[in-house]
Design a protein around this motif. Structure first.
Motif, PDB file in Angstrom:
ATOM      1  N   MET A   1      71.857  81.735  53.420  1.00  0.00           N
ATOM      2  CA  MET A   1      72.412  80.975  52.311  1.00  0.00           C
ATOM      3  C   MET A   1      73.193  81.927  51.404  1.00  0.00           C
ATOM      4  O   MET A   1      72.638  82.891  50.899  1.00  0.00           O
ATOM      5  CB  MET A   1      71.250  80.299  51.556  1.00  0.00           C
ATOM      6  CG  MET A   1      71.626  79.824  50.192  1.00  0.00           C
ATOM      7  SD  MET A   1      70.299  79.214  49.125  1.00  0.00           S
ATOM      8  CE  MET A   1      69.168  78.453  50.203  1.00  0.00           C
ATOM      9  N   PRO A   2      74.502  81.722  51.198  1.00  0.00           N
ATOM     10  CA  PRO A   2      75.304  82.598  50.354  1.00  0.00           C
ATOM     11  C   PRO A   2      74.758  82.674  48.936  1.00  0.00           C
ATOM     12  O   PRO A   2      74.325  81.684  48.378  1.00  0.00           O
ATOM     13  CB  PRO A   2      76.690  81.955  50.383  1.00  0.00           C
ATOM     14  CG  PRO A   2      76.710  81.140  51.629  1.00  0.00           C
ATOM     15  CD  PRO A   2      75.297  80.683  51.824  1.00  0.00           C
ATOM     16  N   GLY A   3      74.799  83.877  48.368  1.00  0.00           N
ATOM     17  CA  GLY A   3      74.368  84.058  46.994  1.00  0.00           C
ATOM     18  C   GLY A   3      72.879  84.264  46.815  1.00  0.00           C
ATOM     19  O   GLY A   3      72.430  84.469  45.713  1.00  0.00           O
ATOM     20  N   SER A   4      72.103  84.242  47.886  1.00  0.00           N
ATOM     21  CA  SER A   4      70.660  84.458  47.775  1.00  0.00           C
ATOM     22  C   SER A   4      70.316  85.872  48.227  1.00  0.00           C
ATOM     23  O   SER A   4      70.726  86.300  49.297  1.00  0.00           O
ATOM     24  CB  SER A   4      69.902  83.466  48.659  1.00  0.00           C
ATOM     25  OG  SER A   4      70.148  82.155  48.234  1.00  0.00           O
ATOM     26  N   TRP A   5      69.551  86.571  47.421  1.00  0.00           N
ATOM     27  CA  TRP A   5      69.140  87.931  47.767  1.00  0.00           C
ATOM     28  C   TRP A   5      68.106  87.893  48.872  1.00  0.00           C
ATOM     29  O   TRP A   5      67.234  87.051  48.896  1.00  0.00           O
ATOM     30  CB  TRP A   5      68.550  88.629  46.547  1.00  0.00           C
ATOM     31  CG  TRP A   5      69.590  89.059  45.566  1.00  0.00           C
ATOM     32  CD1 TRP A   5      69.950  88.402  44.438  1.00  0.00           C
ATOM     33  CD2 TRP A   5      70.395  90.224  45.635  1.00  0.00           C
ATOM     34  NE1 TRP A   5      70.941  89.087  43.794  1.00  0.00           N
ATOM     35  CE2 TRP A   5      71.231  90.218  44.506  1.00  0.00           C
ATOM     36  CE3 TRP A   5      70.497  91.282  46.528  1.00  0.00           C
ATOM     37  CZ2 TRP A   5      72.146  91.222  44.257  1.00  0.00           C
ATOM     38  CZ3 TRP A   5      71.409  92.278  46.272  1.00  0.00           C
ATOM     39  CH2 TRP A   5      72.228  92.239  45.156  1.00  0.00           C
ATOM     40  N   PHE A   7      65.482  90.652  51.180  1.00  0.00           N
ATOM     41  CA  PHE A   7      64.926  91.996  51.235  1.00  0.00           C
ATOM     42  C   PHE A   7      64.815  92.397  52.682  1.00  0.00           C
ATOM     43  O   PHE A   7      64.281  91.674  53.508  1.00  0.00           O
ATOM     44  CB  PHE A   7      63.558  92.044  50.552  1.00  0.00           C
ATOM     45  CG  PHE A   7      63.663  91.838  49.070  1.00  0.00           C
ATOM     46  CD1 PHE A   7      63.856  92.907  48.228  1.00  0.00           C
ATOM     47  CD2 PHE A   7      63.607  90.569  48.534  1.00  0.00           C
ATOM     48  CE1 PHE A   7      63.983  92.722  46.860  1.00  0.00           C
ATOM     49  CE2 PHE A   7      63.731  90.363  47.168  1.00  0.00           C
ATOM     50  CZ  PHE A   7      63.912  91.441  46.331  1.00  0.00           C
ATOM     51  N   GLY A   8      65.380  93.573  53.004  1.00  0.00           N
ATOM     52  CA  GLY A   8      65.394  94.030  54.388  1.00  0.00           C
ATOM     53  C   GLY A   8      64.594  95.292  54.568  1.00  0.00           C
ATOM     54  O   GLY A   8      63.667  95.600  53.814  1.00  0.00           O
ATOM     55  N   TYR A   9      64.998  96.053  55.552  1.00  0.00           N
ATOM     56  CA  TYR A   9      64.344  97.303  55.931  1.00  0.00           C
ATOM     57  C   TYR A   9      64.191  98.223  54.724  1.00  0.00           C
ATOM     58  O   TYR A   9      65.124  98.416  53.950  1.00  0.00           O
ATOM     59  CB  TYR A   9      65.180  97.968  57.033  1.00  0.00           C
ATOM     60  CG  TYR A   9      64.646  99.276  57.522  1.00  0.00           C
ATOM     61  CD1 TYR A   9      63.452  99.333  58.216  1.00  0.00           C
ATOM     62  CD2 TYR A   9      65.339 100.446  57.294  1.00  0.00           C
ATOM     63  CE1 TYR A   9      62.960 100.524  58.681  1.00  0.00           C
ATOM     64  CE2 TYR A   9      64.863 101.652  57.755  1.00  0.00           C
ATOM     65  CZ  TYR A   9      63.671 101.692  58.448  1.00  0.00           C
ATOM     66  OH  TYR A   9      63.186 102.880  58.887  1.00  0.00           O
ATOM     67  N   MET A  13      67.804  95.512  49.169  1.00  0.00           N
ATOM     68  CA  MET A  13      68.225  94.154  48.846  1.00  0.00           C
ATOM     69  C   MET A  13      69.622  93.937  49.407  1.00  0.00           C
ATOM     70  O   MET A  13      70.463  94.819  49.346  1.00  0.00           O
ATOM     71  CB  MET A  13      68.240  93.945  47.338  1.00  0.00           C
ATOM     72  CG  MET A  13      66.874  94.006  46.727  1.00  0.00           C
ATOM     73  SD  MET A  13      66.768  93.644  44.963  1.00  0.00           S
ATOM     74  CE  MET A  13      68.372  93.699  44.328  1.00  0.00           C
ATOM     75  N   SER A  14      69.855  92.767  49.943  1.00  0.00           N
ATOM     76  CA  SER A  14      71.195  92.433  50.410  1.00  0.00           C
ATOM     77  C   SER A  14      71.511  91.006  50.022  1.00  0.00           C
ATOM     78  O   SER A  14      70.626  90.193  49.814  1.00  0.00           O
ATOM     79  CB  SER A  14      71.308  92.623  51.925  1.00  0.00           C
ATOM     80  OG  SER A  14      70.476  91.700  52.596  1.00  0.00           O
ATOM     81  N   ILE A  15      72.796  90.744  49.908  1.00  0.00           N
ATOM     82  CA  ILE A  15      73.253  89.408  49.555  1.00  0.00           C
ATOM     83  C   ILE A  15      74.491  89.102  50.393  1.00  0.00           C
ATOM     84  O   ILE A  15      75.307  89.984  50.655  1.00  0.00           O
ATOM     85  CB  ILE A  15      73.565  89.297  48.040  1.00  0.00           C
ATOM     86  CG1 ILE A  15      73.820  87.855  47.643  1.00  0.00           C
ATOM     87  CG2 ILE A  15      74.696  90.198  47.637  1.00  0.00           C
ATOM     88  CD1 ILE A  15      73.846  87.631  46.147  1.00  0.00           C
ATOM     89  N   GLU A  16      74.596  87.894  50.849  1.00  0.00           N
ATOM     90  CA  GLU A  16      75.744  87.476  51.642  1.00  0.00           C
ATOM     91  C   GLU A  16      76.867  87.047  50.710  1.00  0.00           C
ATOM     92  O   GLU A  16      76.654  86.258  49.791  1.00  0.00           O
ATOM     93  CB  GLU A  16      75.343  86.309  52.542  1.00  0.00           C
ATOM     94  CG  GLU A  16      76.445  85.800  53.427  1.00  0.00           C
ATOM     95  CD  GLU A  16      75.984  84.619  54.260  1.00  0.00           C
ATOM     96  OE1 GLU A  16      76.750  83.645  54.357  1.00  0.00           O
ATOM     97  OE2 GLU A  16      74.860  84.669  54.797  1.00  0.00           O
ATOM     98  N   LEU A  17      78.063  87.592  50.938  1.00  0.00           N
ATOM     99  CA  LEU A  17      79.240  87.229  50.153  1.00  0.00           C
ATOM    100  C   LEU A  17      80.322  86.740  51.097  1.00  0.00           C
ATOM    101  O   LEU A  17      80.424  87.205  52.237  1.00  0.00           O
ATOM    102  CB  LEU A  17      79.755  88.437  49.363  1.00  0.00           C
ATOM    103  CG  LEU A  17      78.777  89.061  48.380  1.00  0.00           C
ATOM    104  CD1 LEU A  17      79.371  90.331  47.785  1.00  0.00           C
ATOM    105  CD2 LEU A  17      78.404  88.084  47.287  1.00  0.00           C
ATOM    106  N   ASP A  33      74.500  89.040  38.758  1.00  0.00           N
ATOM    107  CA  ASP A  33      73.385  89.969  38.940  1.00  0.00           C
ATOM    108  C   ASP A  33      73.812  91.220  39.699  1.00  0.00           C
ATOM    109  O   ASP A  33      73.266  92.300  39.480  1.00  0.00           O
ATOM    110  CB  ASP A  33      72.157  89.305  39.579  1.00  0.00           C
ATOM    111  CG  ASP A  33      72.440  88.617  40.885  1.00  0.00           C
ATOM    112  OD1 ASP A  33      73.600  88.303  41.168  1.00  0.00           O
ATOM    113  OD2 ASP A  33      71.477  88.378  41.631  1.00  0.00           O
ATOM    114  N   VAL A  34      74.824  91.115  40.566  1.00  0.00           N
ATOM    115  CA  VAL A  34      75.362  92.304  41.237  1.00  0.00           C
ATOM    116  C   VAL A  34      76.102  93.165  40.213  1.00  0.00           C
ATOM    117  O   VAL A  34      75.936  94.387  40.174  1.00  0.00           O
ATOM    118  CB  VAL A  34      76.293  91.910  42.408  1.00  0.00           C
ATOM    119  CG1 VAL A  34      76.998  93.131  42.979  1.00  0.00           C
ATOM    120  CG2 VAL A  34      75.511  91.185  43.493  1.00  0.00           C
TER     121      VAL A  34
END
Length: 92
Positions: A1-5, A7-9, A13-17, A33-34
């Motif tokens: 879902m775009p815009g949702s943070w 948590f990965g490895y 934190m990552s977010i899809e843009l 927030d970025v």
């Protein structure tokens, strides 16, 4: 879902843009927030650095480091001393 943070490895934190067409260029919209995380605001400049994992964004400081003049003096000294080496490197 775009815009949702997410948590990965290692807790990164990552977010899809989404890339958007802007005239003949392309761009992404950075959520507030970025911008907050970067300490940046509209009108600020960012640096984009290529890394082994992709790219890194950072706010570009308008202020020179306290020791900037000293760093430049050292750089000029090295460039003068090693002029031939630097010229050879530039050719390769």
């Amino acid at each position: 879902m775009p815009g949702s943070w997410r948590f990965g490895y290692k807790g990164r934190m990552s977010i899809e843009l989404k890339i958007t067409k802007i005239g003949k260029s392309a761009g992404v919209v950075l959520p507030q927030d970025v911008l907050d995380h970067l300490g940046a605001a509209v009108g600020d400049r960012l640096t984009v650095t290529r890394t082994s994992r992709g790219i890194e964004l950072a706010k570009l400081s308008d202020e020179l480091p306290d020791d900037f003049e000293q760093q430049m003096a050292i750089a000029r000294e090295v460039m003068e001393k090693d002029r031939n080496v630097l010229a050879a490197l530039a050719k390769s």
